[in-house]
Motif scaffolding. Structure first.
Motif, PDB file in Angstrom:
ATOM      1  N   ARG A  72       0.833  -1.202   0.000  1.00 16.79           N
ATOM      2  CA  ARG A  72       0.000   0.000   0.000  1.00 16.79           C
ATOM      3  C   ARG A  72       0.876   1.263   0.000  1.00 16.79           C
ATOM      4  O   ARG A  72       0.552   2.251  -0.677  1.00 16.79           O
ATOM      5  CB  ARG A  72      -0.919  -0.002   1.220  1.00 16.79           C
ATOM      6  N   ILE A  73       1.999   1.202   0.727  1.00 16.53           N
ATOM      7  CA  ILE A  73       2.918   2.345   0.740  1.00 16.53           C
ATOM      8  C   ILE A  73       3.422   2.646  -0.667  1.00 16.53           C
ATOM      9  O   ILE A  73       3.422   3.800  -1.123  1.00 16.53           O
ATOM     10  CB  ILE A  73       4.106   2.071   1.688  1.00 16.53           C
ATOM     11  N   PHE A  74       3.824   1.609  -1.387  1.00 18.42           N
ATOM     12  CA  PHE A  74       4.358   1.825  -2.735  1.00 18.42           C
ATOM     13  C   PHE A  74       3.267   2.214  -3.728  1.00 18.42           C
ATOM     14  O   PHE A  74       3.510   2.999  -4.661  1.00 18.42           O
ATOM     15  CB  PHE A  74       5.112   0.582  -3.207  1.00 18.42           C
ATOM     16  N   ASP A  75       2.065   1.667  -3.542  1.00 17.52           N
ATOM     17  CA  ASP A  75       0.956   2.074  -4.406  1.00 17.52           C
ATOM     18  C   ASP A  75       0.650   3.563  -4.240  1.00 17.52           C
ATOM     19  O   ASP A  75       0.454   4.294  -5.219  1.00 17.52           O
ATOM     20  CB  ASP A  75      -0.299   1.248  -4.083  1.00 17.52           C
ATOM     21  N   GLU A  76       0.586   4.020  -2.976  1.00 19.34           N
ATOM     22  CA  GLU A  76       0.289   5.428  -2.710  1.00 19.34           C
ATOM     23  C   GLU A  76       1.419   6.329  -3.201  1.00 19.34           C
ATOM     24  O   GLU A  76       1.174   7.400  -3.754  1.00 19.34           O
ATOM     25  CB  GLU A  76       0.060   5.635  -1.213  1.00 19.34           C
ATOM     26  N   LEU A  77       2.658   5.874  -3.004  1.00 20.03           N
ATOM     27  CA  LEU A  77       3.797   6.646  -3.479  1.00 20.03           C
ATOM     28  C   LEU A  77       3.785   6.749  -4.998  1.00 20.03           C
ATOM     29  O   LEU A  77       4.017   7.820  -5.571  1.00 20.03           O
ATOM     30  CB  LEU A  77       5.097   5.994  -3.009  1.00 20.03           C
ATOM     31  N   GLY A  78       3.479   5.639  -5.659  1.00 21.32           N
ATOM     32  CA  GLY A  78       3.408   5.654  -7.118  1.00 21.32           C
ATOM     33  C   GLY A  78       2.329   6.590  -7.626  1.00 21.32           C
ATOM     34  O   GLY A  78       2.538   7.345  -8.589  1.00 21.32           O
ATOM     35  N   SER A  79       1.158   6.569  -6.967  1.00 16.94           N
ATOM     36  CA  SER A  79       0.070   7.459  -7.365  1.00 16.94           C
ATOM     37  C   SER A  79       0.457   8.923  -7.180  1.00 16.94           C
ATOM     38  O   SER A  79       0.165   9.770  -8.030  1.00 16.94           O
ATOM     39  CB  SER A  79      -1.192   7.157  -6.550  1.00 16.94           C
ATOM     40  N   SER A  80       1.125   9.219  -6.068  1.00 17.23           N
ATOM     41  CA  SER A  80       1.560  10.595  -5.802  1.00 17.23           C
ATOM     42  C   SER A  80       2.560  11.068  -6.843  1.00 17.23           C
ATOM     43  O   SER A  80       2.492  12.206  -7.331  1.00 17.23           O
ATOM     44  CB  SER A  80       2.172  10.697  -4.404  1.00 17.23           C
ATOM     45  N   LEU A  81       3.490  10.195  -7.199  1.00 22.65           N
ATOM     46  CA  LEU A  81       4.489  10.573  -8.203  1.00 22.65           C
ATOM     47  C   LEU A  81       3.840  10.761  -9.571  1.00 22.65           C
ATOM     48  O   LEU A  81       4.227  11.661 -10.325  1.00 22.65           O
ATOM     49  CB  LEU A  81       5.576   9.505  -8.277  1.00 22.65           C
ATOM     50  N   ASP A  82       2.853   9.923  -9.887  1.00 24.08           N
ATOM     51  CA  ASP A  82       2.134  10.082 -11.161  1.00 24.08           C
ATOM     52  C   ASP A  82       1.414  11.426 -11.209  1.00 24.08           C
ATOM     53  O   ASP A  82       1.391  12.098 -12.245  1.00 24.08           O
ATOM     54  CB  ASP A  82       1.123   8.943 -11.348  1.00 24.08           C
ATOM     55  N   GLU A  83       0.803  11.823 -10.082  1.00 24.36           N
ATOM     56  CA  GLU A  83       0.110  13.110 -10.023  1.00 24.36           C
ATOM     57  C   GLU A  83       1.083  14.268 -10.214  1.00 24.36           C
ATOM     58  O   GLU A  83       0.785  15.241 -10.914  1.00 24.36           O
ATOM     59  CB  GLU A  83      -0.619  13.257  -8.687  1.00 24.36           C
ATOM     60  N   LEU A  84       2.253  14.149  -9.584  1.00 25.61           N
ATOM     61  CA  LEU A  84       3.269  15.197  -9.738  1.00 25.61           C
ATOM     62  C   LEU A  84       3.748  15.297 -11.179  1.00 25.61           C
ATOM     63  O   LEU A  84       3.938  16.403 -11.707  1.00 25.61           O
ATOM     64  CB  LEU A  84       4.456  14.915  -8.807  1.00 25.61           C
ATOM     65  N   ARG A  85       3.945  14.152 -11.818  1.00 20.85           N
ATOM     66  CA  ARG A  85       4.375  14.166 -13.222  1.00 20.85           C
ATOM     67  C   ARG A  85       3.311  14.808 -14.109  1.00 20.85           C
ATOM     68  O   ARG A  85       3.625  15.587 -15.017  1.00 20.85           O
ATOM     69  CB  ARG A  85       4.661  12.743 -13.706  1.00 20.85           C
ATOM     70  N   LEU A  86       2.042  14.482 -13.830  1.00 19.39           N
ATOM     71  CA  LEU A  86       0.945  15.046 -14.615  1.00 19.39           C
ATOM     72  C   LEU A  86       0.866  16.558 -14.413  1.00 19.39           C
ATOM     73  O   LEU A  86       0.707  17.314 -15.377  1.00 19.39           O
ATOM     74  CB  LEU A  86      -0.377  14.387 -14.212  1.00 19.39           C
TER      75      LEU A  86
END
Length: 301
Positions: A72-86
């Motif tokens: 869950r930590i990595f899923d949330e981190l991945g989602s946050s990084l995707d949002e930042l990239r967008l």
């Protein structure tokens, strides 16, 4: 407590692939480096997460409990990084600018048209607001820069004056005043006038320039926007005093603008940016087009 991200990454990779060899290959690590990460994680947690034999790797009770949480930590981190990239991609593809309404109507259509011909993929968002709202948007970072009245500046904003724009009396072409080449303020006494709200920078400039003399004028009506004041003049109920460009953006030739003197009142138009923060290349180019357009108006030196 500092989170051992590399250790958690190693743990999840081993748990999902069932072997140190497969996990090391996936992470592009040696098995020795992978073992070091797991050992460091276990020591930090104070518990064993994996049971390793010559044939297989299995999770301990603590490992079974940790695995879904680590995922869950990595899923949330991945989602946050995707949002930042967008967000970063959208920011690089757009420019937001604050601008006074009269300048937005008079200068910005040509400026934006020229800009988008050079940069078809970049979106331009124009905030046509009051001077105080423009300062707020630049200060917060919502707008890259603002085109506004030069007044008392905020400590964290830089302001660069560009041109001066005189205030003029606007009246109907059929008015006896229309033949005048200029008017003094004393000639306006008794003339029904439309006043701009005290909340605007234009009103403040006029009031400050006239002082107590402003109370000798017949302010019969009050509106919030320059365009509304000009429309009321067109209806025949009186005259108004607005920046010169305000009349230029109102269609029709039934109105005239007459320069005012004794005193001459003008507003200085300039560019505000956040202090110490450089503009993006696209914003810099748009800004140069804005300054060029303002100087073309030949309002004053």
């Amino acid at each position: 407590m500092r989170i051992d991200v590399l250790g958690l990454q190693a743990f999840v990779s081993i748990a999902e692939r069932g072997s140190f060899h497969a996990a090391a290959s996936h992470l592009n690590l040696s098995q020795t480096a992978l073992s070091h990460r797991i050992r460091k994680l276990e020591e930090g947690l104070g518990t064993q997460l994996l049971q390793r034999t010559t044939r297989q790797v299995s999770l301990t009770k603590a490992g079974i409990a940790l695995l879904p949480k680590a995922r869950r930590i990595f899923d949330e981190l991945g989602s946050s990084l995707d949002e930042l990239r967008l967000d970063a991609r959208e920011a690089s593809e757009s420019v937001e600018v604050g601008c006074l309404p009269t300048i937005a109507m008079r200068c910005m259509p040509e400026v934006i048209a020229k800009f988008v011909r050079r940069h078809e993929g970049i979106h331009v968002r124009l905030h046509d607001n009051s001077a105080s709202e423009i300062a707020d948007k630049v200060q917060s970072g919502e707008a890259e820069f603002g085109i506004t009245i030069v007044a008392a500046n905020r400590w964290d904003l830089d302001l660069k004056p560009v041109v001066k724009e005189p205030f003029v009396l606007v009246c109907q072409r059929s008015s006896p005043l229309a033949a005048e080449t200029s008017l003094t303020w004393s000639q306006l006494e008794g003339l029904p006038l439309v006043r701009i709200s005290a909340e605007t920078g234009n009103r403040i400039l006029i009031d400050d320039a006239l002082g107590s003399r402003r109370e000798t004028l017949a302010w019969r009506y009050e509106v919030q926007r320059v365009a509304t004041a000009v429309s009321l003049v067109r209806s025949g109920i009186g005259c108004t005093i607005v920046p010169q460009l305000a009349l230029d953006v109102v269609p029709g030739d039934d109105l005239v603008a007459i320069p005012l003197r004794s005193p001459t009142v003008s507003r200085t138009l300039g560019i505000i940016t956040r202090k110490g923060l450089p503009l993006k290349p696209a914003a810099r180019e748009l800004l140069s087009l804005v300054v060029e357009a303002l100087k073309k108006e030949r309002l004053a030196t």
